[in-house]
Design a protein around this motif. Structure first.
Motif, short mmCIF file in Angstrom:
data_model
loop_
_atom_site.label_atom_id
_atom_site.label_comp_id
_atom_site.label_asym_id
_atom_site.label_seq_id
_atom_site.Cartn_x
_atom_site.Cartn_y
_atom_site.Cartn_z
N ASP A 74 -27.16 -9.72 3.74
CA ASP A 74 -26.37 -8.65 3.18
C ASP A 74 -27.29 -7.95 2.32
OD1 ASP A 74 -24.78 -7.38 1.31
OD2 ASP A 74 -23.29 -8.84 1.58
N PRO A 75 -27.39 -6.53 2.62
CA PRO A 75 -28.34 -5.79 1.87
C PRO A 75 -28.41 -5.91 0.27
CG PRO A 75 -27.31 -4.65 3.71
CD PRO A 75 -26.64 -6.02 3.62
N ALA A 76 -26.99 -6.07 -0.03
CA ALA A 76 -26.68 -6.00 -1.51
C ALA A 76 -27.16 -7.64 -2.22
CB ALA A 76 -25.51 -5.58 -1.86
N LEU A 77 -27.41 -8.53 -1.36
CA LEU A 77 -27.59 -9.75 -1.68
C LEU A 77 -28.98 -10.55 -1.51
CD1 LEU A 77 -24.16 -11.26 -1.01
CD2 LEU A 77 -24.69 -10.32 -3.06
N VAL A 78 -29.46 -9.66 -0.54
CA VAL A 78 -30.85 -10.37 0.08
C VAL A 78 -31.98 -10.65 -0.97
CG1 VAL A 78 -31.76 -8.15 0.49
CG2 VAL A 78 -32.53 -9.79 1.96
N ARG A 79 -32.07 -9.98 -1.99
CA ARG A 79 -33.25 -10.05 -2.89
C ARG A 79 -32.88 -11.07 -3.96
NH1 ARG A 79 -35.63 -4.31 -3.82
NH2 ARG A 79 -37.48 -5.42 -3.99
N ILE A 80 -31.60 -11.64 -4.03
CA ILE A 80 -31.31 -12.61 -5.15
C ILE A 80 -31.99 -13.91 -4.71
CG2 ILE A 80 -29.59 -14.03 -5.98
CD1 ILE A 80 -27.52 -11.71 -5.36
N PRO A 81 -32.95 -14.54 -5.53
CA PRO A 81 -33.68 -15.99 -5.27
C PRO A 81 -32.56 -16.97 -5.17
CG PRO A 81 -33.89 -15.13 -7.46
CD PRO A 81 -33.18 -14.08 -6.87
N ILE A 82 -32.92 -17.94 -4.23
CA ILE A 82 -31.92 -19.15 -3.98
C ILE A 82 -32.75 -20.39 -4.03
CG2 ILE A 82 -30.52 -20.33 -2.46
CD1 ILE A 82 -29.73 -17.66 -1.14
N ILE A 83 -32.25 -21.35 -4.84
CA ILE A 83 -32.95 -22.45 -5.13
C ILE A 83 -31.99 -23.54 -4.59
CG2 ILE A 83 -33.81 -24.18 -6.84
CD1 ILE A 83 -34.37 -22.45 -8.79
#
Length: 377
Positions: A74-83
């Motif tokens: 998702d282009p709007a979510l791709v940069r959110i870091p995930i742990i």
């Protein structure tokens, strides 16, 4: 200003795990949202993107790996870091977590301090990355603006050289005839003299623009009574109007207050505006100079201004040109640029500003223009 703690979305199908992790994060003042499934995580993130997602691996339906992959597609979510937070401790599970786009991996049962350190690191890293992106964008915008300014200055310089070359050519031809012993007519000498005057005017205007931009305009303030000043200054325009076939009107209000200003420079302001009005008003049109009092608003509330308006029924100024009429380097982009470099309005604006005043311009093609100068009373 205090920087708020991060906005974190935690995803786990186990309510007890959500409560425990949420309590640990809220104790450090993080803003926490909790959802029990990957699908709900995607919906919540799209509605309000978090700064960080903490994601369980083993969930029914869409597991953590699939959820992470959906975020990264998702282009709007791709940069959110995930742990990832999981009871799975096999190295292959961790490798898979990083392959699908995870930034970090915490094994259950987790240490609260370990979680907080990793969360703080990812939140700060994300903020630094966003700040760097903003700075890069600002730098790119500044470079683009600088490139535009350089282009404008190049175009302006080209036009200035063109304007200087024509009169210099006339002078050169006259000098060539004189050197060759040929006689020259009075008309040729008049053209040479006019050419010299044109060159001097251009150079004087360029020098004045430079001085104004460096705050070096010398202003000798004195008390000015507007009524006799305007009547004397504008009286010659009645004759000019008659010869040009243009109606000239002068409307001076009664009881105008005195102002402080440099009369010679204010003469230049008004003469330039009236000359322009005559220049662009065809026969049968009208030029009107009127006065009035305006009261300031906002930060200028309580102040009074003498308003000097020059109104014409000329050809008007195209809407696209209007924002740039006081910019000397934009002159070559205007629709009337073929007439050469015109620095008059740029100088007028700077002279008005030196008097702590302001100038406004309104215009409509085919109907005329209205230039209003406001000077503090």
């Amino acid at each position: 200003m205090l920087v708020p703690q991060g906005d974190i979305l935690i995803v786990d199908d186990n309510p007890a795990n959500l409560d425990l992790l949420g309590a640990v994060l809220r104790e450090r003042q993080y803003r926490v949202r909790a959802v029990p499934s990957g699908a709900m995580a995607l919906e919540a993130a799209r509605r309000h993107p978090p700064e960080l997602v903490m994601l369980d691996v083993n969930m029914p339906g869409m597991d953590g790996y699939e959820t992470c992959e959906a975020f990264k597609k998702d282009p709007a979510l791709v940069r959110i870091p995930i742990i990832f937070i999981s009871a799975l401790d096999d190295p292959l599970d961790k490798v898979k977590a990083f392959k699908v786009g995870g930034r970090d991996y915490v094994t259950k049962p987790f240490s609260a301090e370990e979680v907080l350190v990793r969360v703080e690191h990812q939140v700060n890293l994300g903020r630094l990355q966003r700040e760097l992106e903003i700075q890069n964008q600002n730098l790119a915008d500044a470079n683009l603006k600088l490139k535009e300014v350089n282009t404008l200055k190049t175009n302006f310089t080209t036009m200035l050289i063109h304007d200087l070359r024509s009169p210099l050519t006339v002078i050169g031809l006259v000098l060539e005839k004189l050197r060759g012993g040929s006689s020259t007519s009075d008309g040729a000498l008049d053209k040479a003299e006019a050419s010299c005057a044109r060159i001097k005017t251009l150079l004087d205007e360029m020098l004045e623009i430079y001085r104004s931009d460096t705050g070096q305009i010398p202003i000798e303030f004195g008390e000015i009574d507007p009524t006799p000043w305007l009547a004397t200054l504008l009286a010659p325009y009645q004759l000019r109007a008659a010869s040009a076939g243009v109606e000239f009107q002068l409307a001076i209000s009664e009881g105008l207050p005195r102002i402080l200003g440099d009369q010679q420079k204010l003469d230049r302001v008004l003469v330039n505006l009236v000359d322009n009005a005559f220049k662009f008003t065809p026969r049968g049109g009208a030029v009107r100079v009127e006065t009035g009092i305006e009261f300031g608003s906002g930060v200028e509330a309580g102040l009074r201004f003498l308003r000097l308006s020059v109104v014409d029924t000329g050809r008007g100024i195209p809407a696209g040109d209007l924002p740039f009429i006081f910019d000397p380097f934009r002159q070559t982009e205007r629709s009337d640029a073929s007439q050469g470099v015109g620095l008059g309005l740029a100088i007028v604006q700077r002279l008005v500003a030196a008097h702590r005043g302001q100038i406004r311009a309104q215009s409509q093609v085919g109907f005329g223009s209205n230039f209003s100068v406001l000077l503090p009373c």
